[in-house]
Motif scaffolding. Sequence first.
Motif, PDB file in Angstrom:
ATOM      1  N   ARG A  55       3.524 -28.581  54.897  1.00 34.28           N
ATOM      2  CA  ARG A  55       2.571 -27.958  53.973  1.00 34.28           C
ATOM      3  C   ARG A  55       1.568 -29.015  53.545  1.00 34.28           C
ATOM      4  O   ARG A  55       1.934 -30.120  53.153  1.00 34.28           O
ATOM      5  CB  ARG A  55       3.280 -27.409  52.739  1.00 34.28           C
ATOM      6  CG  ARG A  55       2.268 -26.847  51.715  1.00 34.28           C
ATOM      7  CD  ARG A  55       2.928 -26.293  50.495  1.00 34.28           C
ATOM      8  NE  ARG A  55       3.706 -25.126  50.883  1.00 34.28           N
ATOM      9  CZ  ARG A  55       4.721 -24.660  50.177  1.00 34.28           C
ATOM     10  NH1 ARG A  55       5.090 -25.253  49.064  1.00 34.28           N
ATOM     11  NH2 ARG A  55       5.373 -23.596  50.582  1.00 34.28           N
ATOM     12  N   ILE A  56       0.283 -28.661  53.628  1.00 32.73           N
ATOM     13  CA  ILE A  56      -0.778 -29.557  53.171  1.00 32.73           C
ATOM     14  C   ILE A  56      -1.459 -28.892  51.987  1.00 32.73           C
ATOM     15  O   ILE A  56      -1.963 -27.773  52.101  1.00 32.73           O
ATOM     16  CB  ILE A  56      -1.806 -29.833  54.284  1.00 32.73           C
ATOM     17  CG1 ILE A  56      -1.123 -30.442  55.507  1.00 32.73           C
ATOM     18  CG2 ILE A  56      -2.910 -30.753  53.767  1.00 32.73           C
ATOM     19  CD1 ILE A  56      -2.026 -30.579  56.703  1.00 32.73           C
TER      20      ILE A  56
ATOM     21  N   THR B  62      -8.133 -35.050  47.561  1.00 34.49           N
ATOM     22  CA  THR B  62      -6.784 -35.562  47.762  1.00 34.49           C
ATOM     23  C   THR B  62      -5.980 -34.500  48.488  1.00 34.49           C
ATOM     24  O   THR B  62      -6.034 -33.315  48.142  1.00 34.49           O
ATOM     25  CB  THR B  62      -6.110 -35.884  46.406  1.00 34.49           C
ATOM     26  OG1 THR B  62      -6.899 -36.860  45.728  1.00 34.49           O
ATOM     27  CG2 THR B  62      -4.699 -36.414  46.599  1.00 34.49           C
ATOM     28  N   ALA B  63      -5.237 -34.937  49.503  1.00 29.15           N
ATOM     29  CA  ALA B  63      -4.367 -34.024  50.249  1.00 29.15           C
ATOM     30  C   ALA B  63      -2.954 -34.572  50.229  1.00 29.15           C
ATOM     31  O   ALA B  63      -2.744 -35.785  50.388  1.00 29.15           O
ATOM     32  CB  ALA B  63      -4.854 -33.878  51.694  1.00 29.15           C
ATOM     33  N   GLU B  64      -2.003 -33.680  50.018  1.00 27.98           N
ATOM     34  CA  GLU B  64      -0.594 -34.048  50.096  1.00 27.98           C
ATOM     35  C   GLU B  64       0.013 -33.286  51.265  1.00 27.98           C
ATOM     36  O   GLU B  64      -0.107 -32.069  51.355  1.00 27.98           O
ATOM     37  CB  GLU B  64       0.151 -33.675  48.816  1.00 27.98           C
ATOM     38  CG  GLU B  64       1.640 -33.991  48.900  1.00 27.98           C
ATOM     39  CD  GLU B  64       2.429 -33.445  47.729  1.00 27.98           C
ATOM     40  OE1 GLU B  64       3.233 -34.211  47.175  1.00 27.98           O
ATOM     41  OE2 GLU B  64       2.253 -32.265  47.400  1.00 27.98           O
ATOM     42  N   ALA B  65       0.657 -34.020  52.185  1.00 26.14           N
ATOM     43  CA  ALA B  65       1.356 -33.406  53.318  1.00 26.14           C
ATOM     44  C   ALA B  65       2.843 -33.599  53.076  1.00 26.14           C
ATOM     45  O   ALA B  65       3.294 -34.705  52.762  1.00 26.14           O
ATOM     46  CB  ALA B  65       0.936 -34.066  54.628  1.00 26.14           C
TER      47      ALA B  65
ATOM     48  N   ARG C  42       7.061 -36.914  52.117  1.00 31.46           N
ATOM     49  CA  ARG C  42       5.695 -36.560  51.757  1.00 31.46           C
ATOM     50  C   ARG C  42       4.780 -37.765  51.866  1.00 31.46           C
ATOM     51  O   ARG C  42       5.237 -38.898  51.847  1.00 31.46           O
ATOM     52  CB  ARG C  42       5.631 -35.978  50.349  1.00 31.46           C
ATOM     53  CG  ARG C  42       6.082 -36.946  49.279  1.00 31.46           C
ATOM     54  CD  ARG C  42       6.080 -36.352  47.876  1.00 31.46           C
ATOM     55  NE  ARG C  42       4.774 -36.154  47.328  1.00 31.46           N
ATOM     56  CZ  ARG C  42       4.050 -37.086  46.715  1.00 31.46           C
ATOM     57  NH1 ARG C  42       4.497 -38.310  46.595  1.00 31.46           N
ATOM     58  NH2 ARG C  42       2.862 -36.801  46.222  1.00 31.46           N
ATOM     59  N   ALA C  43       3.485 -37.482  51.975  1.00 30.90           N
ATOM     60  CA  ALA C  43       2.479 -38.536  52.022  1.00 30.90           C
ATOM     61  C   ALA C  43       1.172 -37.982  51.466  1.00 30.90           C
ATOM     62  O   ALA C  43       0.930 -36.777  51.489  1.00 30.90           O
ATOM     63  CB  ALA C  43       2.282 -39.025  53.447  1.00 30.90           C
ATOM     64  N   VAL C  44       0.332 -38.875  50.988  1.00 31.84           N
ATOM     65  CA  VAL C  44      -0.926 -38.491  50.358  1.00 31.84           C
ATOM     66  C   VAL C  44      -2.084 -39.175  51.080  1.00 31.84           C
ATOM     67  O   VAL C  44      -1.966 -40.325  51.510  1.00 31.84           O
ATOM     68  CB  VAL C  44      -0.925 -38.879  48.860  1.00 31.84           C
ATOM     69  CG1 VAL C  44      -2.269 -38.600  48.211  1.00 31.84           C
ATOM     70  CG2 VAL C  44       0.177 -38.130  48.122  1.00 31.84           C
TER      71      VAL C  44
ATOM     72  N   ALA D  41      -3.447 -37.981  55.227  1.00 34.40           N
ATOM     73  CA  ALA D  41      -2.109 -37.635  54.734  1.00 34.40           C
ATOM     74  C   ALA D  41      -1.154 -37.414  55.904  1.00 34.40           C
ATOM     75  O   ALA D  41      -0.006 -37.881  55.874  1.00 34.40           O
ATOM     76  CB  ALA D  41      -2.172 -36.392  53.850  1.00 34.40           C
ATOM     77  N   LEU D  42      -1.607 -36.720  56.941  1.00 36.23           N
ATOM     78  CA  LEU D  42      -0.758 -36.476  58.105  1.00 36.23           C
ATOM     79  C   LEU D  42      -0.425 -37.772  58.844  1.00 36.23           C
ATOM     80  O   LEU D  42       0.696 -37.963  59.319  1.00 36.23           O
ATOM     81  CB  LEU D  42      -1.411 -35.465  59.044  1.00 36.23           C
ATOM     82  CG  LEU D  42      -1.411 -34.021  58.544  1.00 36.23           C
ATOM     83  CD1 LEU D  42      -2.305 -33.161  59.421  1.00 36.23           C
ATOM     84  CD2 LEU D  42       0.004 -33.469  58.504  1.00 36.23           C
ATOM     85  N   ARG D  43      -1.397 -38.666  58.951  1.00 41.72           N
ATOM     86  CA  ARG D  43      -1.137 -39.954  59.601  1.00 41.72           C
ATOM     87  C   ARG D  43      -0.088 -40.732  58.827  1.00 41.72           C
ATOM     88  O   ARG D  43       0.831 -41.314  59.397  1.00 41.72           O
ATOM     89  CB  ARG D  43      -2.422 -40.775  59.719  1.00 41.72           C
ATOM     90  CG  ARG D  43      -2.173 -42.063  60.473  1.00 41.72           C
ATOM     91  CD  ARG D  43      -3.384 -42.907  60.720  1.00 41.72           C
ATOM     92  NE  ARG D  43      -4.608 -42.304  60.247  1.00 41.72           N
ATOM     93  CZ  ARG D  43      -5.765 -42.935  60.197  1.00 41.72           C
ATOM     94  NH1 ARG D  43      -5.868 -44.162  60.598  1.00 41.72           N
ATOM     95  NH2 ARG D  43      -6.836 -42.349  59.753  1.00 41.72           N
ATOM     96  N   ARG D  44      -0.198 -40.751  57.504  1.00 41.55           N
ATOM     97  CA  ARG D  44       0.799 -41.458  56.686  1.00 41.55           C
ATOM     98  C   ARG D  44       2.158 -40.767  56.767  1.00 41.55           C
ATOM     99  O   ARG D  44       3.194 -41.433  56.775  1.00 41.55           O
ATOM    100  CB  ARG D  44       0.308 -41.547  55.249  1.00 41.55           C
ATOM    101  CG  ARG D  44      -0.844 -42.521  55.113  1.00 41.55           C
ATOM    102  CD  ARG D  44      -1.297 -42.692  53.681  1.00 41.55           C
ATOM    103  NE  ARG D  44      -2.412 -43.633  53.657  1.00 41.55           N
ATOM    104  CZ  ARG D  44      -3.599 -43.361  53.127  1.00 41.55           C
ATOM    105  NH1 ARG D  44      -3.828 -42.211  52.547  1.00 41.55           N
ATOM    106  NH2 ARG D  44      -4.555 -44.274  53.167  1.00 41.55           N
ATOM    107  N   LEU D  45       2.163 -39.444  56.832  1.00 38.70           N
ATOM    108  CA  LEU D  45       3.418 -38.704  56.974  1.00 38.70           C
ATOM    109  C   LEU D  45       4.084 -39.064  58.302  1.00 38.70           C
ATOM    110  O   LEU D  45       5.306 -39.290  58.356  1.00 38.70           O
ATOM    111  CB  LEU D  45       3.168 -37.196  56.890  1.00 38.70           C
ATOM    112  CG  LEU D  45       4.408 -36.314  56.943  1.00 38.70           C
ATOM    113  CD1 LEU D  45       5.291 -36.534  55.719  1.00 38.70           C
ATOM    114  CD2 LEU D  45       3.997 -34.844  57.026  1.00 38.70           C
ATOM    115  N   ALA D  46       3.306 -39.141  59.361  1.00 39.86           N
ATOM    116  CA  ALA D  46       3.848 -39.528  60.670  1.00 39.86           C
ATOM    117  C   ALA D  46       4.438 -40.928  60.610  1.00 39.86           C
ATOM    118  O   ALA D  46       5.541 -41.173  61.130  1.00 39.86           O
ATOM    119  CB  ALA D  46       2.758 -39.447  61.739  1.00 39.86           C
ATOM    120  N   ASP D  47       3.744 -41.860  59.964  1.00 39.33           N
ATOM    121  CA  ASP D  47       4.261 -43.224  59.830  1.00 39.33           C
ATOM    122  C   ASP D  47       5.566 -43.237  59.043  1.00 39.33           C
ATOM    123  O   ASP D  47       6.508 -43.946  59.402  1.00 39.33           O
ATOM    124  CB  ASP D  47       3.237 -44.139  59.148  1.00 39.33           C
ATOM    125  CG  ASP D  47       2.060 -44.494  60.046  1.00 39.33           C
ATOM    126  OD1 ASP D  47       2.198 -44.343  61.288  1.00 39.33           O
ATOM    127  OD2 ASP D  47       1.017 -44.898  59.519  1.00 39.33           O
TER     128      ASP D  47
END
Length: 164
Positions: A85-86, A96-99, A110-112, A136-142
Amino acid sequence: MKAAVGDRIVTASGVVGGAVRDGVVTECPHEDGSPPYRVRWSDTGEETLVYPGADTYVDTDAGPAGTAGGAEGARQGRALTWDVRITVVESGGSTTAEAMVMNGPPESLRAVGHARRAPGDPEVPLIGDEIAAGRALRRLADRLLTVAEGDVSAAVGHKAHLHR
């Protein structure tokens, strides 16, 4: 590949970003379980004739009792669905986006990501949404890879490193 009525069949998309489809075998015209199969797809409810390729597997554990086993049953595939969910919030030229992973291990991952519009740029909210969500998705993947690296380390008994 062999299947029986009631077995679950899963097919990966032939295009990048396409959906993985799954369904139930409703008809198998050959007694030996060879294709083609009539499959009722879970996403649409429609039934189609399927000639499975290399991107398809049959989950015999989901089928009638006694159908799993032998050489074909020894190598089972898996299909999982993890929802992400984003949530995007924009205010005063800043987005600001939260994934967040909603259902699937690890839970509550989660990541922001943030985006800020330069004062001279035109106001195009979609661009800020895309940038913040992408970050946010890139940080979530990391973060997911970091969790996986820890899981691999625990499984092998020494520090592991995943290539990113």
